[in-house]
Each structure stands twice: as structure tokens, then as C-alpha cells.
Design an enzyme around this catalytic site. Structure first.
Site, short mmCIF file in Angstrom:
data_model
loop_
_atom_site.label_atom_id
_atom_site.label_comp_id
_atom_site.label_asym_id
_atom_site.label_seq_id
_atom_site.Cartn_x
_atom_site.Cartn_y
_atom_site.Cartn_z
CG HIS A 220 -2.10 0.88 1.14
ND1 HIS A 220 -2.39 1.64 0.03
CD2 HIS A 220 -3.09 1.15 2.04
CE1 HIS A 220 -3.50 2.33 0.24
NE2 HIS A 220 -3.95 2.06 1.45
CB CYS B 285 -3.85 2.76 7.02
SG CYS B 285 -4.48 1.14 7.51
N1 NVA Z 1 -4.66 -3.93 5.54
C1 NVA Z 1 -5.89 -3.27 5.18
C2 NVA Z 1 -5.63 -1.86 4.77
C3 NVA Z 1 -6.83 -1.07 4.40
C4 NVA Z 1 -6.51 0.33 3.99
C5 NVA Z 1 -6.58 -4.05 4.08
O1 NVA Z 1 -5.90 -4.47 3.14
O2 NVA Z 1 -7.78 -4.26 4.16
N1 CP Z 2 -6.35 3.80 4.11
C1 CP Z 2 -7.06 3.44 3.04
O1 CP Z 2 -6.54 2.97 2.02
O2 CP Z 2 -8.38 3.69 3.16
P1 CP Z 2 -9.51 3.21 2.13
O3 CP Z 2 -9.53 1.71 2.18
O4 CP Z 2 -10.76 3.86 2.62
O5 CP Z 2 -9.12 3.69 0.75
#
Ligand code: NVA
Ligand code: CP
Length: 321
Positions: free
Chosen positions: A140, A276
Site C-alpha cells: 500500500h 491507515c
Molecule cells: N490492511 C488493510 C488496509 C486497508 C486500507 C486491508 O488491506 O484491508
Molecule cells: N487507508 C485506506 O486505504 O483507506 P480506504 O480503504 O478507505 O481507501
């Protein structure tokens, strides 16, 4: 301060893992993000994306990432187009390569959020325009930019600061934080049960980067490892796509909830809390921490927009427009 704008051009580059970005290039994006945020706060109106188009492909849900890309691009005259997998043929009736070729002829840039890292890499290989990873199972990277920006808003230069991720040490957010920390000389500690220790292949890749930047990367299952942390960071226990593992991960991660007792273990009253988002209050973080005075999660969420705007400006060669 070094003027990175003279030395760095990111025009035409994709943004997939951060591993292929140098420290100077990441610093350039961070400095540009600060400038973009200051401009926005001053009320200045720009039209730097006028006449440009952006494809936004989403296989997974999103609030922040989608809204950051759409509003950052749209408010400066660009035309973002949202494409969910209900709408397009990506990898279903058409190969990712062929979709990429066509999108590259119609759009100036493409954002992808989804499952496989290989999908965003294939898009980048065939689109011929910058492709941005808005989250995959593995990384990410746009989140990591906003995270460092937020760290620096609170503590100044991030080099030598201690960032501690408490939670699922294998997930996309923890992995991208490891990469950005290794690149920028941030001391990065992952506090996680042994079963969720970070991927050894990524650790190996980050080792030499950390040695070069002066970053210390530490993995521990002991909560005492948060001592001295400037920032404690956590993320959901089960990421998108892991719904079937929720029970098992909850069992493993329950002792790792970030609550006030854990924040106090840093021994630093000025330490901050990062997330996040989205957060599940009462699971990975106690409500009084994320909603309390040490939390910077909301600034961090806002900073997604400024960092994403900076990334698009730089990779479209518009930072001086
Ligand atoms: N680790 C989480 C981050 C979301 C922004 C996911 O992948 O769902
Ligand atoms: N932190 C983040 O990526 O948030 P969303 O899943 O809302 O885009």
C-alpha cells in the site's frame, strides 16, 4: 535544505511498491506533498490537471484512496473515471494486458486497487502511462507516503525516528512501512505474534536498504518493544480478502490491541498514534486512543489526498505547472 526539485524528475514513472524509488525521489514526493497541502490551505486554486484523464480501477472497497484520487484530480480540472470490476472486463473476458493497452490510449494515468500485485505490475507494463498501486494484497505504497508526511508534521525529519507497527506483520500496510522506513532511515519495529512475522523475502530485500540509510528494522512478539517509539501504528486484524481468516487472526492478535496502556509503554508522552483507516474500534485499537489526544489518524487520512496529488503531479510532469 536540499532543493530536490532541481535534481529529480518522476515524469512517466509508475508507483507500484516503492522499492524502485530512491530516497531522493521519495523525499521529493514528500516535499511536493507539503507544498501542495500548504497551497490548498491558503485557498489557492490551480488547474494543473486540466485536459487530463485518470482511470480508477477498484476490485476492493475504498473510502480514502478513491476520494483522494478523485478529488485531487478533479479539483484541478482533471477528469477521473471510476471503474469497478462490475463495469470492466479486467481479467474476466479480456486479459489485463489488453485492458492496459486500451486504457493507456485513453487515459493519462491509471490507478489500481485490488488483490494481486501482479495485476498492477502487468497494467504498468502494458499501459504506457503511469500506473499507481492504490493497495494490493502485498503493498500500500501511497499510504506509506501519507504516513511519513504525518510523522514529519509532528516530529520534523523522519530519519532516526522510531515507528512501531503493532498488529499483522505480514499485511500490505506493514510491508510498505518496512520499505519506506528502510529507504528513509526510519527505525522500524514490528510487534506481532511469531505466526505473523513479516515475510522473510521482503526483510531480505529491505536489509541492504536499511543498512544504507541507517534504519534499524526490528521484529518482536514482545509488547515491551514499543519502548521509545515516536509513533505507534496499527491496522485491522483481517485485511480485505481475508474474511475467512478473521477468527484465527483475532485469536492471534487480541493481545496486541493498541490501548492506552500500550501507548504509555512507549515512555514518551509526546508519542502519537497512527492508523491507515478504516479502523475497527475495540479490536486493533481502543476507542479512547484513536479518538484521543495522541491520535493523528485523521490528519493522516487527509494527507492521503495531498500525497496522492503530489504523486500525480510529479509522474505527469506537472509539478512546476
Ligand atoms: N490492511 C488493510 C488496509 C486497508 C486500507 C486491508 O488491506 O484491508
Ligand atoms: N487507508 C485506506 O486505504 O483507506 P480506504 O480503504 O478507505 O481507501
Amino acid at each position: 535544505m536540499v532543493d530536490f526539485t532541481i535534481m529529480v524528475s518522476l515524469k512517466g514513472r509508475s508507483f507500484l511498491t516503492l522499492l524502485d524509488y530512491s530516497e531522493e525521489e521519495i523525499r521529493f514526493l514528500l516535499e511536493l506533498s507539503k507544498k501542495v497541502k500548504a497551497e490548498k490551505k491558503s485557498g489557492r486554486v490551480n488547474r494543473r490537471f486540466s485536459g487530463k484523464t485518470l482511470a480508477l480501477i477498484f476490485e476492493k472497497r475504498s473510502t480514502r484512496t478513491r476520494c483522494a484520487f478523485e478529488t485531487a484530480f478533479g479539483e484541478e480540472g482533471g477528469h477521473p473515471v471510476f471503474l469497478s470490476t462490475q463495469d470492466i472486463q479486467l481479467g474476466v473476458k479480456e486479459s489485463i494486458e489488453d485492458t492496459a493497452r486500451i486504457l493507456g490510449r485513453m487515459f493519462d494515468a491509471v490507478q489500481f486497487r485490488g488483490f494481486k500485485q501482479s495485476a498492477v505490475e502487468t497494467l504498468a507494463e502494458y499501459a504506457g502511462v503511469p500506473v499507481y498501486n492504490g493497495l494490493t494484497d502485498d503493498f500500500h505504497p501511497t499510504q506509506a507516503l501519507a504516513d511519513v508526511m504525518t510523522l514529519e508534521e509532528n516530529f520534523g525529519p523522519s530519519r532516526g525516528k522510531k515507528l512501531c507497527f503493532v498488529g499483522d506483520g505480514r499485511n500490505n500496510v506493514a510491508r510498505s512501512l518496512m520499505v519506506v522506513s528502510a529507504k528513509l532511515g526510519i527505525h522500524f519495529t514490528v510487534v506481532t505474534p511469531a505466526a505473523l512475522n513479516p515475510d522473510p523475502i521482503l526483510r531480505e530485500r529491505c536489509g541492504p536498504l536499511a543498512a544504507a540509510s541507517g534504519s534499524r528494522i526490528t521484529i518482536s512478539s514482545d509488547l515491551a518493544a514499543v519502548e521509545g517509539a515516536d509513533a505507534i501504528y496499527t491496522d485491522v486484524w483481517a485485511s480485505m480478502g481475508e474474511e475467512g481468516k478473521k477468527e484465527e487472526k483475532t485469536r492471534l492478535l487480541r493481545p496486541y490491541q493498541v490501548n492506552q496502556a500500550l501507548m504509555d509503554k512507549t515512555g514518551r508522552p509526546g508519542s502519537i498514534f497512527l492508523h491507515c483507516l478504516p479502523a475497527v474500534k475495540g479490536e486493533e485499537v481502543a476507542a479512547d486512543v484513536i479518538d484521543g489526544p495522541q491520535s493523528r489518524a485523521w490528519d493522516e487520512g487527509e494527507n492521503r489526498k495531498h500525497t496522492i496529488k503530489a504523486l500525480m503531479l510529479a509522474t505527469l510532469g506537472l509539478e512546476n505547472a
